[in-house]
Design a protein around this motif. Structure first.
Motif, mmCIF file in Angstrom:
data_model
loop_
_atom_site.group_PDB
_atom_site.id
_atom_site.type_symbol
_atom_site.label_atom_id
_atom_site.label_comp_id
_atom_site.label_asym_id
_atom_site.label_seq_id
_atom_site.Cartn_x
_atom_site.Cartn_y
_atom_site.Cartn_z
ATOM 1 N N PHE A 347 0.834 -1.202 0.000
ATOM 2 C CA PHE A 347 0.000 0.000 0.000
ATOM 3 C C PHE A 347 0.867 1.249 0.000
ATOM 4 N N LEU A 348 0.442 2.236 -0.771
ATOM 5 C CA LEU A 348 1.105 3.529 -0.838
ATOM 6 C C LEU A 348 0.064 4.617 -0.580
ATOM 7 N N ARG A 349 0.447 5.631 0.201
ATOM 8 C CA ARG A 349 -0.388 6.823 0.334
ATOM 9 C C ARG A 349 0.266 7.935 -0.485
ATOM 10 N N LEU A 350 -0.473 8.451 -1.455
ATOM 11 C CA LEU A 350 0.072 9.438 -2.383
ATOM 12 C C LEU A 350 -0.673 10.764 -2.213
ATOM 13 N N VAL A 351 0.058 11.795 -1.847
ATOM 14 C CA VAL A 351 -0.527 13.108 -1.637
ATOM 15 C C VAL A 351 -0.977 13.693 -2.978
ATOM 16 N N VAL A 352 -2.122 14.360 -2.971
ATOM 17 C CA VAL A 352 -2.626 15.001 -4.181
ATOM 18 C C VAL A 352 -1.745 16.201 -4.524
ATOM 19 N N ARG A 353 -1.271 16.213 -5.764
ATOM 20 C CA ARG A 353 -0.400 17.291 -6.221
ATOM 21 C C ARG A 353 -0.809 17.723 -7.635
ATOM 22 N N PRO A 354 -0.299 18.878 -8.090
ATOM 23 C CA PRO A 354 -0.658 19.363 -9.435
ATOM 24 C C PRO A 354 -0.233 18.408 -10.541
ATOM 25 N N GLU A 355 -0.782 18.631 -11.730
ATOM 26 C CA GLU A 355 -0.653 17.708 -12.858
ATOM 27 C C GLU A 355 0.793 17.419 -13.249
ATOM 28 N N ALA A 356 1.643 18.447 -13.268
ATOM 29 C CA ALA A 356 3.030 18.235 -13.688
ATOM 30 C C ALA A 356 3.754 17.298 -12.736
ATOM 31 N N ASP A 357 3.494 17.419 -11.442
ATOM 32 C CA ASP A 357 4.119 16.534 -10.463
ATOM 33 C C ASP A 357 3.600 15.106 -10.609
ATOM 34 N N VAL A 358 2.303 14.970 -10.869
ATOM 35 C CA VAL A 358 1.706 13.639 -11.045
ATOM 36 C C VAL A 358 2.311 12.942 -12.259
ATOM 37 N N ALA A 359 2.568 13.689 -13.305
ATOM 38 C CA ALA A 359 3.179 13.100 -14.506
ATOM 39 C C ALA A 359 4.534 12.490 -14.171
ATOM 40 N N ARG A 360 5.312 13.176 -13.349
ATOM 41 C CA ARG A 360 6.625 12.645 -12.952
ATOM 42 C C ARG A 360 6.472 11.390 -12.105
ATOM 43 N N LEU A 361 5.483 11.377 -11.209
ATOM 44 C CA LEU A 361 5.210 10.187 -10.398
ATOM 45 C C LEU A 361 4.845 9.000 -11.284
ATOM 46 N N ILE A 362 3.935 9.201 -12.212
ATOM 47 C CA ILE A 362 3.465 8.105 -13.060
ATOM 48 C C ILE A 362 4.577 7.604 -13.972
ATOM 49 N N ASP A 363 5.387 8.506 -14.483
ATOM 50 C CA ASP A 363 6.533 8.077 -15.297
ATOM 51 C C ASP A 363 7.445 7.162 -14.482
ATOM 52 N N GLY A 364 7.678 7.513 -13.216
ATOM 53 C CA GLY A 364 8.545 6.702 -12.369
ATOM 54 C C GLY A 364 7.962 5.337 -12.067
ATOM 55 N N ILE A 365 6.642 5.296 -11.826
ATOM 56 C CA ILE A 365 5.988 4.010 -11.569
ATOM 57 C C ILE A 365 6.049 3.131 -12.806
ATOM 58 N N ARG A 366 5.765 3.721 -13.962
ATOM 59 C CA ARG A 366 5.794 2.941 -15.211
ATOM 60 C C ARG A 366 7.186 2.387 -15.482
ATOM 61 N N GLU A 367 8.204 3.194 -15.256
ATOM 62 C CA GLU A 367 9.568 2.728 -15.482
ATOM 63 C C GLU A 367 9.897 1.540 -14.588
ATOM 64 N N PHE A 368 9.373 1.563 -13.336
ATOM 65 C CA PHE A 368 9.669 0.495 -12.389
ATOM 66 C C PHE A 368 8.949 -0.804 -12.749
ATOM 67 N N VAL A 369 7.685 -0.707 -13.158
ATOM 68 C CA VAL A 369 6.886 -1.926 -13.379
ATOM 69 C C VAL A 369 7.006 -2.453 -14.801
ATOM 70 N N GLN A 370 7.495 -1.655 -15.740
ATOM 71 C CA GLN A 370 7.514 -2.080 -17.136
ATOM 72 C C GLN A 370 8.282 -3.381 -17.366
ATOM 73 N N PRO A 371 9.497 -3.544 -16.814
ATOM 74 C CA PRO A 371 10.196 -4.815 -17.050
ATOM 75 C C PRO A 371 9.403 -6.020 -16.551
ATOM 76 N N ARG A 372 8.720 -5.839 -15.435
ATOM 77 C CA ARG A 372 7.934 -6.948 -14.881
ATOM 78 C C ARG A 372 6.785 -7.310 -15.809
ATOM 79 N N TRP A 373 6.059 -6.281 -16.306
ATOM 80 C CA TRP A 373 4.920 -6.573 -17.162
ATOM 81 C C TRP A 373 5.357 -7.091 -18.533
ATOM 82 N N GLU A 374 6.512 -6.672 -19.015
ATOM 83 C CA GLU A 374 7.004 -7.221 -20.280
ATOM 84 C C GLU A 374 7.280 -8.707 -20.142
ATOM 85 N N GLN A 375 7.830 -9.071 -18.973
ATOM 86 C CA GLN A 375 8.127 -10.480 -18.737
ATOM 87 C C GLN A 375 6.841 -11.287 -18.646
#
Length: 390
Positions: A347-375
């Motif tokens: 579980f993660l608690r993620l503070v609500v932040r403006p759109e530009a900050d959220v984009a950076r968060l989502i990019d980081g999550i995608r980078e982390f999980v992408q190798p796993r989902w490709e496999q």
């Protein structure tokens, strides 16, 4: 670019390291850190308010503040409350500490997961903590009647209810809180923690603070730092009947509030419109952020009325590793909930932040999980994720 992070910082306490501690450890890159960990209001105070504080910083730091009665009296005028029903403190955790010492005799009931000091503080002073587990399959919703039955069965003498709750942002309608207070009028103390109540948009006027002021055993806790995005000032307050509030005021030091807190309190009367606009913008961001996170198949998103969202990672994704990845590669600081009672590091608690900050968060999550989902995609395996969006 990767920056080394000392994981030991996250193992020393049930709470996350401070922004300052983490940014110091990151050296030159600490100033780039985006904080999705500590609940805040990114739209308040306004730039003009910060400019005013900056221009007056020398006086604010140089001179003694007024006594607590003067500052809390001004706060009461801004809020439209009787000054006799307010006690103001150096952060809401100071009030939690003193409530434990003054009014919690031997036992306290609290739903979990919740804010850690509600369980940690009474355990540190040898009280029995009766923990009522909230269930994931119901979205961590609190059943008031089941909680009341639990309190009666355990014989708890103090009961706490956080509304909205931390870390899930679950909210109970005002009528349910009033019913809860009235059903437990024989207890030593009933505490309604409304630290995040200003972010609620499910109904108008959700607070029960005015109702607490005319009840014999109810205290409502508030956190100005969370509402106004000013955690560094450390100010909170409680509302209760004059007897309870007066006892707390007499217990607290006469000059327990700092000059920055005083300056902000005296500014509030002129900036109510800007504060209301900040809440509107944050509600918009909460909706948009929830929708964007829900598009990631690796996340379950829980409904929230607070200024944060609780998400659960899909099986096999380690929240601790994701937290460290986001800090070291993207300078994004999140709250991984593995050290919260009733939760795990999925579980993660993620503070609500403006759109530009959220984009950076989502990019980081995608980078982390992408190798796993490709496999897993190559093996044609894809688990089903159920989402709950506010």
């Amino acid at each position: 670019m990767r920056h080394r992070v000392d994981a030991g910082m996250f193992q020393q306490t049930a709470h996350s390291p401070s922004y300052f501690e983490l940014s110091r450890r990151m050296g030159d890159h600490g100033g780039q850190l985006i904080d999705f960990c500590i609940p805040c209001n990114p739209y308040f105070p306004t730039p003009d308010m910060f400019d005013f504080l900056a221009r007056n910083l020398e006086s604010v730091l140089k001179f003694y503040p007024s006594d607590a009665d003067t500052i809390s009296g001004q706060l009461a005028r801004v809020l439209g409350l009787n000054p006799a029903t307010i006690a103001m403190s150096n952060g809401s955790t100071e009030l939690i500490t003193w409530m434990d010492h003054l009014w919690v005799r031997d036992s306290i009931a609290i739903p979990i997961p919740t804010f850690g000091r509600w369980t940690d503080q009474p355990m540190e002073t040898g009280k029995r903590v009766d923990m009522f587990p909230l269930q994931e399959d119901s979205g961590f919703a609190l059943d008031i009647d089941a909680y009341i039955r639990f309190i009666r069965a355990r014989g708890s003498r103090t009961a706490v209810l956080c509304n909205p709750n931390n870390p899930d942002g679950g909210y109970l309608p005002r009528r349910e809180i009033l019913r809860f207070m009235d059903a437990l009028s024989d207890l030593d103390l009933v505490v309604i923690d409304e630290s995040f109540i200003d972010f609620v948009e499910a109904e108008r006027n959700p607070s029960v603070a005015a109702d607490a002021a005319i009840r014999p055993n109810v205290v409502v806790l508030k956190s100005l730092g969370k509402n106004f995005g000013l955690h560094g000032i450390r100010f909170g307050y409680l509302v209760a009947n004059p007897g309870l509030a007066g006892k707390m005021r007499r217990t607290l030091p006469k000059w327990n509030l700092n000059s920055l807190a005083e300056s902000v309190v005296f500014m509030l009367a002129q900036h109510g419109e800007e504060y209301g606009e900040s809440l509107r913008l944050l509600a918009r961001d909460r909706y948009n952020m929830g929708m964007q996170l829900a598009q990631l198949p690796e996340l379950t998103v829980f409904a929230s009325q607070a200024n944060f969202l609780l998400v659960k990672l899909a099986p096999g994704i380690d929240g601790t590793e994701l937290r460290d990845h986001l800090i070291s590669r993207h300078q994004v600081f999140i709250r991984e909930c593995g050290n919260k009672l009733g939760m795990s590091n999925q579980f993660l608690r993620l503070v609500v932040r403006p759109e530009a900050d959220v984009a950076r968060l989502i990019d980081g999550i995608r980078e982390f999980v992408q190798p796993r989902w490709e496999q897993e995609s190559s093996a044609q395996v894809r688990p089903l994720v159920v989402r709950r969006i506010s």
